[in-house]
Design a protein around this motif. Structure first.
Motif, PDB file in Angstrom:
ATOM      1  N   GLU A   1     -13.998  13.731   5.259  1.00  0.00           N
ATOM      2  CA  GLU A   1     -12.985  13.756   4.480  1.00  0.00           C
ATOM      3  C   GLU A   1     -12.086  12.731   3.817  1.00  0.00           C
ATOM      4  O   GLU A   1     -10.851  12.827   3.585  1.00  0.00           O
ATOM      5  N   SER A   2     -12.792  11.361   3.684  1.00  0.00           N
ATOM      6  CA  SER A   2     -11.887  10.326   3.166  1.00  0.00           C
ATOM      7  C   SER A   2     -11.448  10.611   1.781  1.00  0.00           C
ATOM      8  O   SER A   2     -10.626   9.882   1.207  1.00  0.00           O
ATOM      9  N   GLY A   3     -12.272  11.376   0.904  1.00  0.00           N
ATOM     10  CA  GLY A   3     -11.644  11.792  -0.313  1.00  0.00           C
ATOM     11  C   GLY A   3     -10.181  12.261  -0.535  1.00  0.00           C
ATOM     12  O   GLY A   3      -9.540  12.280  -1.453  1.00  0.00           O
ATOM     13  N   ILE A   4      -9.530  12.679   0.675  1.00  0.00           N
ATOM     14  CA  ILE A   4      -8.327  13.105   0.763  1.00  0.00           C
ATOM     15  C   ILE A   4      -7.385  12.003   0.204  1.00  0.00           C
ATOM     16  O   ILE A   4      -6.233  12.324  -0.376  1.00  0.00           O
ATOM     17  N   LEU A   5      -7.631  10.842   0.888  1.00  0.00           N
ATOM     18  CA  LEU A   5      -6.705   9.668   0.494  1.00  0.00           C
ATOM     19  C   LEU A   5      -6.555   9.427  -1.102  1.00  0.00           C
ATOM     20  O   LEU A   5      -5.221   9.372  -1.389  1.00  0.00           O
ATOM     21  N   PRO A   6      -7.461   8.942  -1.431  1.00  0.00           N
ATOM     22  CA  PRO A   6      -7.433   8.989  -3.008  1.00  0.00           C
ATOM     23  C   PRO A   6      -6.612  10.026  -3.895  1.00  0.00           C
ATOM     24  O   PRO A   6      -6.048  10.075  -4.813  1.00  0.00           O
ATOM     25  N   ALA A   7      -6.971  11.253  -3.401  1.00  0.00           N
ATOM     26  CA  ALA A   7      -6.236  12.560  -3.894  1.00  0.00           C
ATOM     27  C   ALA A   7      -5.160  12.542  -3.870  1.00  0.00           C
ATOM     28  O   ALA A   7      -4.080  13.086  -4.662  1.00  0.00           O
ATOM     29  N   LEU A   8      -4.420  12.225  -2.628  1.00  0.00           N
ATOM     30  CA  LEU A   8      -2.937  12.069  -2.159  1.00  0.00           C
ATOM     31  C   LEU A   8      -2.131  10.856  -2.666  1.00  0.00           C
ATOM     32  O   LEU A   8      -1.180  10.735  -3.139  1.00  0.00           O
ATOM     33  N   TYR A   9      -2.781   9.793  -2.722  1.00  0.00           N
ATOM     34  CA  TYR A   9      -2.309   8.642  -3.179  1.00  0.00           C
ATOM     35  C   TYR A   9      -3.068   7.737  -4.199  1.00  0.00           C
ATOM     36  O   TYR A   9      -3.799   7.741  -4.315  1.00  0.00           O
ATOM     37  N   GLU A  10      -2.224   7.060  -4.928  1.00  0.00           N
ATOM     38  CA  GLU A  10      -2.778   6.129  -5.959  1.00  0.00           C
ATOM     39  C   GLU A  10      -3.666   5.069  -5.402  1.00  0.00           C
ATOM     40  O   GLU A  10      -4.590   5.073  -5.716  1.00  0.00           O
ATOM     41  N   ARG A  11      -3.136   4.316  -4.507  1.00  0.00           N
ATOM     42  CA  ARG A  11      -4.041   3.514  -3.823  1.00  0.00           C
ATOM     43  C   ARG A  11      -3.680   3.360  -1.946  1.00  0.00           C
ATOM     44  O   ARG A  11      -2.706   3.948  -1.708  1.00  0.00           O
ATOM     45  N   ILE A  12      -4.614   3.156  -1.366  1.00  0.00           N
ATOM     46  CA  ILE A  12      -4.434   3.043   0.032  1.00  0.00           C
ATOM     47  C   ILE A  12      -4.532   1.467   0.323  1.00  0.00           C
ATOM     48  O   ILE A  12      -5.523   0.805  -0.033  1.00  0.00           O
ATOM     49  N   PHE A  13      -3.754   0.872   1.138  1.00  0.00           N
ATOM     50  CA  PHE A  13      -3.461  -0.573   1.340  1.00  0.00           C
ATOM     51  C   PHE A  13      -3.828  -0.518   2.751  1.00  0.00           C
ATOM     52  O   PHE A  13      -3.381   0.133   3.472  1.00  0.00           O
ATOM     53  N   ILE A  14      -4.497  -1.443   3.285  1.00  0.00           N
ATOM     54  CA  ILE A  14      -4.733  -1.766   4.820  1.00  0.00           C
ATOM     55  C   ILE A  14      -4.502  -3.484   4.973  1.00  0.00           C
ATOM     56  O   ILE A  14      -5.008  -4.111   4.171  1.00  0.00           O
ATOM     57  N   PRO A  15      -3.847  -3.663   6.290  1.00  0.00           N
ATOM     58  CA  PRO A  15      -3.885  -4.995   6.492  1.00  0.00           C
ATOM     59  C   PRO A  15      -5.076  -5.607   7.077  1.00  0.00           C
ATOM     60  O   PRO A  15      -6.122  -4.717   7.333  1.00  0.00           O
ATOM     61  N   GLN A  16      -5.309  -6.771   6.868  1.00  0.00           N
ATOM     62  CA  GLN A  16      -6.756  -7.336   7.613  1.00  0.00           C
ATOM     63  C   GLN A  16      -7.046  -7.050   8.881  1.00  0.00           C
ATOM     64  O   GLN A  16      -8.187  -6.677   9.221  1.00  0.00           O
ATOM     65  N   ALA A  17      -5.977  -6.907   9.738  1.00  0.00           N
ATOM     66  CA  ALA A  17      -6.390  -6.404  11.115  1.00  0.00           C
ATOM     67  C   ALA A  17      -6.942  -5.109  11.147  1.00  0.00           C
ATOM     68  O   ALA A  17      -7.760  -4.857  12.088  1.00  0.00           O
ATOM     69  N   VAL A  18      -6.419  -4.196  10.327  1.00  0.00           N
ATOM     70  CA  VAL A  18      -7.374  -2.823  10.269  1.00  0.00           C
ATOM     71  C   VAL A  18      -8.532  -2.949   9.558  1.00  0.00           C
ATOM     72  O   VAL A  18      -9.488  -2.262  10.226  1.00  0.00           O
TER      73      VAL A  18
END
Length: 158
Positions: free
Chosen positions: A18-35
């Motif tokens: 279900e990773s498609g939920i993220l772009p459906a809810l948010y413009e962009r997802i940002f993650i830090p390098q540690a993640v």
């Protein structure tokens, strides 16, 4: 809407398909390098490592200025950097499952949600079949109080 995510929500969304939920809810997802590092670690599930080998266009990895504030010392690097990146980017939301990290983010004035909150938002927008998603989530190692999933289902599944 900009969101910052920690490792766990992305990992479990990938595990349940279900990773498609993220772009459906948010413009962009940002993650830090540690993640990003945690998502590509040899102990990460193969589906997660493969996904990170060719991340989608809606995912952006950002470097966080090295610092370890006293109130975040007890958190792992991914959680700590997710909180710091959320502050740096003035994100609308930070997505973290770890209870201590959620409390630390909230104390810093950040809007916090976790995987269950993401599923709730997706169900409210009719993006997912919540009953099926919850069933797949229950088959993973995701730790959540059973009453929380029951409450989620009670609110959305009739």
């Amino acid at each position: 809407m900009r969101a910052i995510s920690d490792t766990s929500p992305i990992s479990y969304l990938l595990l349940i398909g279900e990773s498609g939920i993220l772009p459906a809810l948010y413009e962009r997802i940002f993650i830090p390098q540690a993640v990003a590092t945690e998502l590509t670690h040899t102990e990460a599930p193969p589906v997660v490592r493969e996904w990170m080998a060719k991340p989608p266009a809606w995912l952006e990895i950002r470097l966080v200025q090295p610092r370890i504030p006293r109130d975040l010392r007890h958190l792992d690097p991914g959680e700590r950097e997710a909180i710091l990146l959320a502050e740096d980017l003035r994100a609308d939301q930070v997505v973290i499952d770890d209870w201590e990290a959620r409390e630390a983010a909230a104390r810093r004035g950040l809007m916090v949600t976790g995987l269950v909150g993401i599923l709730d938002q997706a169900a409210r927008r009719s993006i997912i079949d919540l009953a099926g998603v919850v069933e797949r989530l229950r088959r993973t190692s995701f730790h959540v109080a059973p009453w929380l999933l029951k409450d989620l289902l009670d609110r959305h599944v009739r």
